[in-house]
Enzyme design. Structure first.
Site, PDB file in Angstrom:
ATOM      1  N   SER A 242       0.837  -1.193   0.000  1.00 45.44           N
ATOM      2  CA  SER A 242       0.000   0.000   0.000  1.00 45.44           C
ATOM      3  C   SER A 242       0.875   1.248   0.000  1.00 45.44           C
ATOM      4  O   SER A 242       1.632   1.464  -0.949  1.00 45.44           O
ATOM      5  CB  SER A 242      -0.959  -0.054   1.188  1.00 45.44           C
ATOM      6  OG  SER A 242      -1.981   0.912   1.086  1.00 45.44           O
ATOM      7  N   GLU A 369      -9.615  -5.493  -5.100  1.00 47.50           N
ATOM      8  CA  GLU A 369      -9.251  -4.222  -4.474  1.00 47.50           C
ATOM      9  C   GLU A 369      -9.898  -3.017  -5.144  1.00 47.50           C
ATOM     10  O   GLU A 369      -9.980  -2.932  -6.365  1.00 47.50           O
ATOM     11  CB  GLU A 369      -7.731  -4.024  -4.539  1.00 47.50           C
ATOM     12  CG  GLU A 369      -6.952  -4.939  -3.627  1.00 47.50           C
ATOM     13  CD  GLU A 369      -5.529  -4.484  -3.440  1.00 47.50           C
ATOM     14  OE1 GLU A 369      -5.329  -3.422  -2.833  1.00 47.50           O
ATOM     15  OE2 GLU A 369      -4.615  -5.170  -3.904  1.00 47.50           O
TER      16      GLU A 369
END
Length: 566
Positions: A242, A369
């Protein structure tokens, strides 16, 4: 016997330890320096201290992981407090450290204070410390200078707002593969790491991207001292998830990290916009006002902010994004900015032009995602994530996602927002990388057991002992089944094989499939997933080609990099 050895080690009684071993070995004993010979066997001398020349640290031993030593909270820079608040990282003053410890061995057996936390979940942040520029170092028991073990340098995620490295422990990674060194870095985030105003072009006021500069200084510290822990500074793999993966991507495009790493792993690179300092100016003004610093000049504002109590700043950094959203400000998050020095162009643009570190790369994301809130309005979602998109741009995006191609509107929303903001990172980085270096991409396809879909960070739960991170540096670890532990071992084997050799296949588990290289003419990727029958002996992972429709959609998203500012 093992318990007694650990007791002696934790007491620091190494002479007693050697005596203990000699009394318990069969036959005669001979001390051979790094080993003790006795009973027709060689026993390694066990040490959990490391002398860096300016200080000696004692690391933690744990009977749960008897082949691992963890050195917690090793400083790599000067504390960014007082006048150093909001400024570029200052290298560690080793003379100061030597003077302060006064010859004592420094205990490094407990996790240090994490950096000041913000909030991604609506909870109040503020826990932590400004004096947080440390690394945790995981080593195999007995590792020593000259072993030249490859190094994994991990950068945690948390949206540039929060995160605590101890929530992603690496003890079990070393235990599985005791032939690497792992460094986990603490760095500033939120307003402390990413405050920006155009006046920062003059460093008298402050510095852009301080949090990224923390990471760079930590990499430089690794170059200077990781040999003492048994590591090889010429074999450093940067890795992150991330925000940590974005960090890895950014380090690949800067000219400030040349020679500091030789491989990269990027898990779920969030393709967020990198604004200019001018675009961040409203957030700066709101933040300063909320912190009680309403002075007219930036110089006076910065003096006030440096004098402010850290609790007032923590509260202001939690409240400022909300206030910015209410006021209709499109750039409402503390994040890296396009400063023209460290970050000179958007990462996707740099990758497409070949201007990045040409090193072996693993890059991928989870199947389902998206980082866009689920209001099912794709236009609103795209515009909120990428403020510069025009109505024409959004119509062009929507044309690539006709409703009939998806089994529900929820599915359509998830793909149409998820591809531009995270799923296309494999292609955006992978194709350019494959022109210069070996490249592997993946699709992670096993959900966190708390969810049905394979959301952002699903693989982190699997790879790190069932961790679910909470607010203010907390985490909850859920016990894993034998099948989950077996799958985690498969993932760790791929990752550490890459760290060791630049190839995830060299030391993969025997049950695991060969991970094929990714390139433009053959865009294949590994689907990483647990065996559907929960077998511990069979891999559920397999190779697949990237679907042509996704390749076409991502090509369009990549072409929009300048408008999307990513």
């Amino acid at each position: 016997m093992l318990s007694a050895i650990f007791t002696l080690l934790n007491l620091g009684s190494f002479n007693n330890l050697n005596g203990f071993l000699k009394q318990t070995l069969l036959g005669h004993t001979v001390d051979l320096g790094h080993e003790i010979y006795g009973g027709n066997q060689l026993y390694p001398k066990v040490s959990n201290t490391v002398d860096l020349g300016y200080v000696t640290y004692r690391g933690k031993l744990d009977e749960t992981y008897p082949n691992t030593v963890v050195y917690f909270g090793i400083p790599y820079a000067e504390p960014p407090v007082g006048n150093l608040r909001f400024r570029a990282t200052v290298p560690l003053n080793t003379e100061r450290v030597t003077e302060e410890v006064n010859g004592e061995v420094v205990d490094a057996t407990e996790p240090p204070a994490f950096c000041i936390q913000g909030s991604l979940s609506g909870n109040v942040g503020g826990a932590g410390s400004e004096d947080c520029l440390n690394v945790n170092i995981y080593t195999p028991l007995g590792a020593k200078e000259g072993d030249n073990l490859p190094v994994l340098f991990n950068i945690h995620g948390g949206g540039w707002v929060e995160g605590n490295p101890t929530n992603w422990p690496f003890d079990h990674w070393i235990e599985q593969s005791p032939n690497v060194i792992i460094v986990s870095v603490y760095y500033r985030f939120g307003s402390f790491g990413f405050l920006a105003t155009p006046e920062f072009t003059d460093p008298a006021y402050g510095d852009f991207n301080a949090g990224l500069k923390d990471q760079i200084q930590a990499l430089k510290w690794v170059q200077s001292y990781i040999r003492k822990f048994g590591g090889d500074p010429n074999k450093v793999t940067i890795a992150g998830h991330s925000a940590g993966a974005i960090s890895a991507e950014l380090h690949m495009i800067t000219n400030r990290t040349e020679g500091l790493f030789s491989r990269a792993i990027a898990q779920s690179v969030v393709r967020l916009p990198f604004p200019t300092p001018e675009q961040q100016q409203p957030l700066f003004d709101i933040y300063a006002s909320l912190a009680g610093c309403n002075e007219s000049s930036v110089a006076d504002k910065m003096t006030c902010l440096r004098d402010a109590d850290v609790s007032a700043l923590a509260q202001a950094q939690d409240t400022a994004p909300i206030a910015a959203i209410i006021q209709g400000k499109p750039y409402n998050l503390f994040r890296p900015v396009l400063d023209g020095v460290l970050i000179t162009e958007h990462p996707t643009t740099k990758f497409q032009s070949g201007e990045f570190a040409h090193v072996p790369l693993i890059v991928g994301s989870a199947s389902d995602e998206t980082l866009t809130p689920g209001n099912l309005d794709i236009s609103v979602g795209l515009k909120s994530f990428f403020p510069l998109l025009t109505d024409t741009d959004i119509e062009a995006f929507l044309s690539l996602y006709p409703p009939e191609d998806f089994h529900s509107e929820c599915h359509r929303f998830r793909v149409a927002t998820g591809e531009p903001n995270v799923l296309c990172s494999g292609q955006a980085m992978g194709i350019p990388s494959s022109r210069y270096s070996d490249t592997w991409t993946y699709r992670y396809n096993t959900p966190n057991p708390r969810f049905t879909l394979v959301h952002h960070a699903a693989e982190m739960w699997m790879m790190f002992n069932g961790t679910d991170t909470g607010p203010n540096g907390t985490a909850e670890f859920t016990p894993q089944t034998d099948a989950q532990k077996a799958f985690a071992s498969e993932l760790i084997a791929y990752w550490l094989s890459f760290v060791r050799t630049g190839n995830p296949n060299t030391y993969k588990l025997p049950k695991s499939p060969v991970w094929g290289n990714y390139n433009e003419s053959d865009p294949v990727r590994m689907v990483l997933m647990q065996d559907l029958k929960n077998s511990v002996d069979v891999s559920g992972s397999y190779m697949e080609g990237q679907p042509a429709p996704q390749t076409a959609r991502c090509a369009f998203a990549i072409s929009m990099a300048e408008v999307c500012q990513n």
